[in-house]
Design an enzyme around this catalytic site. Structure first.
Site, PDB file in Angstrom:
ATOM      1  N   ASP A 193       1.392  -9.246   1.185  1.00 45.85           N
ATOM      2  CA  ASP A 193       0.214  -8.571   0.622  1.00 45.85           C
ATOM      3  C   ASP A 193      -0.543  -9.597  -0.209  1.00 45.85           C
ATOM      4  O   ASP A 193      -0.141 -10.763  -0.269  1.00 45.85           O
ATOM      5  CB  ASP A 193       0.638  -7.352  -0.230  1.00 45.85           C
ATOM      6  CG  ASP A 193      -0.432  -6.262  -0.177  1.00 45.85           C
ATOM      7  OD1 ASP A 193      -1.610  -6.579  -0.429  1.00 45.85           O
ATOM      8  OD2 ASP A 193      -0.103  -5.107   0.132  1.00 45.85           O
ATOM      9  N   ASP A 228      -3.611 -13.070   2.481  1.00 48.77           N
ATOM     10  CA  ASP A 228      -4.907 -12.409   2.516  1.00 48.77           C
ATOM     11  C   ASP A 228      -5.258 -12.355   4.006  1.00 48.77           C
ATOM     12  O   ASP A 228      -5.494 -13.396   4.631  1.00 48.77           O
ATOM     13  CB  ASP A 228      -5.927 -13.247   1.729  1.00 48.77           C
ATOM     14  CG  ASP A 228      -7.344 -12.707   1.870  1.00 48.77           C
ATOM     15  OD1 ASP A 228      -7.568 -11.821   2.722  1.00 48.77           O
ATOM     16  OD2 ASP A 228      -8.229 -13.179   1.132  1.00 48.77           O
ATOM     17  N   LYS A 284     -12.263   2.287  12.036  1.00 48.64           N
ATOM     18  CA  LYS A 284     -11.056   2.700  12.768  1.00 48.64           C
ATOM     19  C   LYS A 284     -11.376   2.997  14.239  1.00 48.64           C
ATOM     20  O   LYS A 284     -10.566   2.706  15.129  1.00 48.64           O
ATOM     21  CB  LYS A 284     -10.401   3.916  12.097  1.00 48.64           C
ATOM     22  CG  LYS A 284      -9.695   3.588  10.776  1.00 48.64           C
ATOM     23  CD  LYS A 284      -8.524   2.639  10.974  1.00 48.64           C
ATOM     24  CE  LYS A 284      -7.810   2.264   9.695  1.00 48.64           C
ATOM     25  NZ  LYS A 284      -6.823   1.201   9.856  1.00 48.64           N
ATOM     26  N   GLY A 303       0.821  -1.212   0.000  1.00 43.93           N
ATOM     27  CA  GLY A 303       0.000   0.000   0.000  1.00 43.93           C
ATOM     28  C   GLY A 303       0.853   1.259   0.000  1.00 43.93           C
ATOM     29  O   GLY A 303       2.088   1.186  -0.026  1.00 43.93           O
ATOM     30  N   GLN A 304       0.185   2.415   0.052  1.00 43.25           N
ATOM     31  CA  GLN A 304       0.895   3.707   0.001  1.00 43.25           C
ATOM     32  C   GLN A 304       1.947   3.798   1.105  1.00 43.25           C
ATOM     33  O   GLN A 304       3.096   4.136   0.863  1.00 43.25           O
ATOM     34  CB  GLN A 304      -0.109   4.860   0.156  1.00 43.25           C
ATOM     35  CG  GLN A 304       0.537   6.229  -0.007  1.00 43.25           C
ATOM     36  CD  GLN A 304      -0.287   7.370   0.569  1.00 43.25           C
ATOM     37  OE1 GLN A 304      -1.264   7.147   1.296  1.00 43.25           O
ATOM     38  NE2 GLN A 304       0.089   8.590   0.251  1.00 43.25           N
ATOM     39  N   LEU A 305       1.547   3.472   2.312  1.00 43.46           N
ATOM     40  CA  LEU A 305       2.461   3.542   3.447  1.00 43.46           C
ATOM     41  C   LEU A 305       3.354   2.306   3.526  1.00 43.46           C
ATOM     42  O   LEU A 305       4.560   2.399   3.775  1.00 43.46           O
ATOM     43  CB  LEU A 305       1.618   3.676   4.722  1.00 43.46           C
ATOM     44  CG  LEU A 305       2.343   3.624   6.036  1.00 43.46           C
ATOM     45  CD1 LEU A 305       3.278   4.809   6.174  1.00 43.46           C
ATOM     46  CD2 LEU A 305       1.334   3.623   7.179  1.00 43.46           C
ATOM     47  N   TYR A 347     -15.197   3.529   6.836  1.00 50.44           N
ATOM     48  CA  TYR A 347     -13.759   3.450   7.167  1.00 50.44           C
ATOM     49  C   TYR A 347     -13.514   4.055   8.554  1.00 50.44           C
ATOM     50  O   TYR A 347     -12.846   3.465   9.405  1.00 50.44           O
ATOM     51  CB  TYR A 347     -12.979   4.200   6.082  1.00 50.44           C
ATOM     52  CG  TYR A 347     -11.516   4.465   6.355  1.00 50.44           C
ATOM     53  CD1 TYR A 347     -10.598   3.430   6.471  1.00 50.44           C
ATOM     54  CD2 TYR A 347     -11.050   5.785   6.462  1.00 50.44           C
ATOM     55  CE1 TYR A 347      -9.247   3.701   6.689  1.00 50.44           C
ATOM     56  CE2 TYR A 347      -9.709   6.052   6.676  1.00 50.44           C
ATOM     57  CZ  TYR A 347      -8.818   5.014   6.793  1.00 50.44           C
ATOM     58  OH  TYR A 347      -7.481   5.280   6.998  1.00 50.44           O
TER      59      TYR A 347
HETATM   60  C1  AKB Z   1      -8.172   8.738   3.480  1.00 45.48           C
HETATM   61  O1  AKB Z   1      -8.264   9.817   2.887  1.00 45.48           O
HETATM   62  O2  AKB Z   1      -9.102   7.918   3.553  1.00 45.48           O
HETATM   63  C2  AKB Z   1      -6.880   8.411   4.193  1.00 45.48           C
HETATM   64  C3  AKB Z   1      -6.946   8.801   5.623  1.00 45.48           C
HETATM   65  C4  AKB Z   1      -7.002  10.217   6.004  1.00 45.48           C
HETATM   66  O3  AKB Z   1      -6.953   7.946   6.463  1.00 45.48           O
HETATM   67  N1  AKB Z   1      -5.788   9.048   3.550  1.00 45.48           N
END
Ligand code: AKB
Length: 316
Positions: free
Chosen positions: A35, A50, A144, A12-14, A140
């Site tokens: 991954d 996975d 979190k 991923g990005q990070l 999302y």
């Molecule tokens: C997003 O935009 O969903 C992420 C984040 C801020 O967690 N980059």
């Protein structure tokens, strides 16, 4: 560090950048990247995982005698809204797999990334405190908040040393983000360097908290290396980098590339962004483990444009 690190979501990005940083610090043979599929840029040890598959994670943990896990796999804010139930399933199931495997295998440390997406309309918009009321508007963000509470639960109930940061929007030249609301702040630099106009999906004055990749990697490693007694927050730490709007970045880019053109066409991502903080109070991270960001918008813009210029020159 003695032992071996497993990174879940290493492409991923990070993950891509953090994997290299951890390999450089602890040795190529001590970092296992994983991954859904192997990619060309993967070097060092790589395993296909996975993370919804409990047995597969357990197999790799046993195979390499893993002592630390970085669980980076998740579906982000904008993409998550396309299929909310699937996002919930993936984001929460993978975390519970990692926590339970970590508990049963006596994993020494776990890293779990959270996000500014945990904040919703009820939180203060400026200098948003760590202990704000959390009523996120995206699946999302909900996942979190749920995840932050689960990691604290495993710490309190089982003593599992899980550490977490609420990342602002991450900006880096190394990889493209996918599916986030803050992604415009990476795409804009690619378009600018390619001399193409950029159409922004947020309004020109929508200010969000952001952070440069170098600061993110340093923050993550500093948190993970801090003595356990310094980690006072076991849900997740706010960290700040800087705050800016699309108009601010466009202005900074045009100081280096004066012909840069931007237009605004806000879509559903504007509705996500308007519920997020404009700036973050990270005083707990500063006090507890000494967090300080290094990059402002001018430094980020210079670094992004120079690195992407090199990248596209090589790609031609
Ligand atoms: C997003 O935009 O969903 C992420 C984040 C801020 O967690 N980059």
């Amino acid at each position: 560090m003695n032992g071996k690190i497993l990174i879940i979501g290493a492409n991923g990005q990070l993950g891509s950048v953090l994997t290299t940083a951890l390999q450089n610090r602890y040795g190529l043979e001590n970092v296992i990247a994983s991954d859904l599929r192997k990619q060309e840029h993967n070097h060092g040890i790589f395993e296909i995982i996975d993370a919804t598959d409990y047995d597969r994670i357990q197999h790799v943990v046993t195979q390499y005698n893993i002592t630390q896990i970085y669980h980076l796999a998740a579906i982000l804010s904008a993409k998550g809204e396309v299929n909310p139930l699937q996002t919930w399933d993936i984001n929460t199931k993978t975390l519970l797999n990692v926590l339970e495997i970590s508990r049963l295998n006596h994993i020494e440390k776990v890293f779990y990334p959270s996000s500014i997406a945990v904040f919703g309309a009820a939180a203060l918009k400026h200098n948003t405190p760590n202990d704000s009321y959390l009523n996120p508007s995206t699946v999302y963000g909900i996942s979190k908040v749920d995840g932050e509470n689960w990691v604290q639960y495993y710490f309190l109930k089982y003593g599992l040393d899980v550490r977490s940061i609420r990342y602002p929007g991450v900006i880096g030249y190394q990889t493209l983000p996918g599916g986030g609301t803050t992604d415009y702040a990476v795409d804009i630099y690619h378009k600018a360097v390619l001399k193409e106009p950029f159409v922004c999906f947020l309004k020109e004055d929508t200010t969000l908290p952001m952070i440069y990749m170098d600061d993110v990697i340093r923050a993550t490693m500093e948190l993970m290396e801090a003595p356990s007694e310094k980690i006072k927050i076991r849900t997740s730490y706010n960290i700040a980098g800087l705050s800016f709007s699309p108009k601010d970045v466009a202005l900074e880019i045009s100081k280096i590339l004066p012909n840069f053109i931007i237009a605004y066409k806000p879509d559903f991502r504007e509705d996500i962004a308007k519920n997020w903080p404009k700036s973050i109070d990270d005083s707990h991270a500063q006090i507890d483990w000494g967090w300080q960001p290094n990059y402002n918008l001018e430094a980020i813009t210079k670094s992004m444009i120079s690195a992407l210029n090199d990248y596209y020159k090589k790609a031609v």
